[in-house]
Enzyme design. Structure first.
Site, PDB file in Angstrom:
ATOM      1  N   CYS A  30      27.348 -24.021  60.913  1.00 45.16           N
ATOM      2  CA  CYS A  30      28.287 -24.948  60.283  1.00 45.16           C
ATOM      3  C   CYS A  30      28.844 -25.960  61.289  1.00 45.16           C
ATOM      4  CB  CYS A  30      29.407 -24.191  59.586  1.00 45.16           C
ATOM      5  SG  CYS A  30      30.169 -22.961  60.630  1.00 45.16           S
ATOM      6  N   GLU A  79      36.143 -20.447  55.638  1.00 44.82           N
ATOM      7  CA  GLU A  79      35.378 -21.166  56.676  1.00 44.82           C
ATOM      8  C   GLU A  79      34.167 -21.752  55.992  1.00 44.82           C
ATOM      9  OE1 GLU A  79      35.300 -21.644  60.025  1.00 44.82           O
ATOM     10  OE2 GLU A  79      35.729 -19.736  61.004  1.00 44.82           O
TER      11      GLU A  79
END
Ligand code: NAD
Length: 479
Positions: A281, A247
């Site tokens: 993010c 990720e």
């Protein structure tokens, strides 16, 4: 220091200092003062983690799935009971406001509960046809690496999915935010997790990841962090063919069309952008606005940014705390200077806040020339760029123009445009007319340089399972 907190390692069911004898400082980003130390693991600590994980491997994989699930649900309840203390510790080490830290813990609890509730279902075999069966089995030991921005949620997600899948898991949590891992492991310990099933280590990140991935006992890795580090871990993992869940970074566009509900769009953008001082993010970072509404949109977005109250994270009247560390403030300074040097206009913010702590003002940049670093490098902070577009093709091209592909957002009421945008945006997750999208029950993954492999949802547990194919299974009932 009299009130110094010492964060230890958790190996084979006990807390201990690091074998190196060294420790690292834990800093309060709102004051720049050290308030704790975190133990540094040695190679021999990591050997102990691997040995204890190996010893629990068979037993844990064969523990009935319902029991694994119940244990997680008990741990979630315990964590919920400690939420105020845990959230205060998280806010102090990370810099997010107390309200944000409590919100993060609420999500972490939800993730653990959701995974726990799926345990039986996700361990059950299922038929392909009357003669063939698929049996989900634990993949083996998981190495998990979590960052400092959402440590409670990310620890919860990685630990819960591994535990439910039947895998022992070695967690290397971020040294800058150690309390989140410690609270989570304490909850699991109190809920009765057997020794060896979870380990928690801190220390030198490259040394730990290389060492753990150098063991063929580790069968999967899950990492959340930057793209360069993700790439490095994938290279280590290639040597032992370990499965990767990566990720990585994002640089999320928001496309706002002329018919959008501007009030809704602006409040959604400013709320998500400035949460955790923009260090998410999935946070929006590039706003593309249809020319007909550009001026009005920009003026209202600037007003919204100027309303964000920045200050000490434990002050209930504050909306945004400091950034997590000095590296991020330096990055904000560099990205802003580069854009301004090339001709960008600072609509608001664009500077450090004059007080102790790693504070950066909510920043909006317009007229940012192509080639500016902030348009291509993940800002990971409270900076937004805003640019007009004339045609949908132009918006799509610019939205997809970075190497990342994590999340993309757009605002329009037109079903035709909605359909086209859903098909055209290259991202793992797309949200229309609102922002955010990560929840316990949905898989989350990036594409392109944002990584691969799923976290969350059923797919997040399957990431730590193998599906064993059994041919001719009719004669062998496997209840
Ligand atoms: P970094 O890339 O050095 O570290 C990011 C995280 O990875 C940290 O938690 C760190 O402890 C860990 N890490 C670093 N090297 C590692 C290694 N070899 N093995 C295992 N773990 C390792 O950068 P940073 O200064 O801490 O953060 C800056 C950048 O990281 C940001 O610009 C952002 O792109 C990215 N980041 C992304 C996320 C995310 O949620 N995807 C979270 C935190 C940081």
């Amino acid at each position: 220091m009299s009130d110094c907190i010492n964060y230890k390692l958790f190996i084979n069911g006990t807390w201990r200092s690091g074998g190196t004898g060294a420790d690292l400082p834990v800093i309060n980003p709102a004051t720049e003062m050290e308030f704790g130390r975190v133990a540094v693991a040695s190679a021999s600590d990591l050997d102990d983690c691997l040995r204890s994980a190996q010893a629990s491997l068979h037993f844990w994989a064969n523990t009935p799935a319902e029991e694994r699930g119940e244990l997680l649900i008990r741990a979630a309840r315990i964590l919920k009971g400690k939420m105020d203390v845990a959230a205060a510790a998280l806010s102090r080490e990370q810099g997010k406001t107390l309200t944000e830290a409590k919100g993060e813990y609420a999500r972490a609890v939800e993730m653990i509960e959701w995974n726990g509730a799926q345990a039986a279902k996700l361990s059950a075999p299922w038929p392909i046809d009357p003669e063939r069966l698929l049996i989900p089995e634990a993949i083996g030991v998981v190495a998990a690496f979590t960052p400092w921005n959402y440590p409670a949620v990310l620890n919860a997600r990685k630990l819960a999915a591994s535990i439910v899948a039947g895998c022992p898991v070695i967690l290397k949590a971020a040294e800058e935010t150690p309390s989140a891992g410690v609270h989570m492991i304490e909850a699991l310990q109190e809920a009765g997790i057997p020794p060896g099933v979870v380990s928690l280590v801190f220390g030198n990140p490259p040394m730990i990841s290389e060492y753990l991935l150098g063991s063929s006992l580790v069968r999967a890795l899950s990492f959340t962090g930057s793209t360069p580090v993700g790439r490095q871990l994938a290279k280590f993992a290639a040597n032992n063919l370990q499965r990767c869940v990566l990720e990585l970074g994002g640089h999320s566009p928001v496309v706002v069309f002329g018919d959008a509900d501007l009030t809704k769009a602006i409040s959604a953008i400013s709320e998500y952008k400035f949460e955790c001082a923009g260090q998410s993010c999935n946070a929006p970072s590039r706003i593309l606005v249809e020319k007909s509404i550009y001026k009005e949109f920009l003026a209202r977005l600037v007003q919204a940014a100027e309303k964000i109250r920045v200050g000490a994270p434990d002050d209930p009247n504050v909306d945004m705390g400091p950034m997590a560390n000095s590296r991020r403030v330096e990055a904000m300074e560099r990205l802003t200077k580069d854009a301004v040097d090339r001709g960008a206009r600072v609509e608001t913010g664009g500077k450090r806040i004059d007080r102790p702590g790693y504070y950066w003002s909510p920043t909006i940049l317009s007229n940012v020339p192509p080639g500016s670093q902030v348009l291509r490098e993940e800002p990971f902070g409270p900076i937004l760029t805003v640019a007009p577009f004339s045609a949908i093709e132009e918006a799509i091209e610019e939205a997809n123009a970075t190497e990342y592909g994590l999340a993309s957002y757009f605002f329009t009421e037109s079903p035709e445009i909605q359909k086209r945008m859903i098909r055209s945006l290259s991202a793992g997750a797309i949200s229309l007319n609102h922002l955010k999208g990560v929840s316990a029950d949905a898989p989350n993954a990036g594409i392109k340089q944002s990584g691969y492999g799923y976290e969350g949802g059923v797919e997040g547990v399957r990431a730590f399972q193998i599906l064993k194919l059994v041919n001719g299974a009719k004669a062998v009932p496997l209840a």
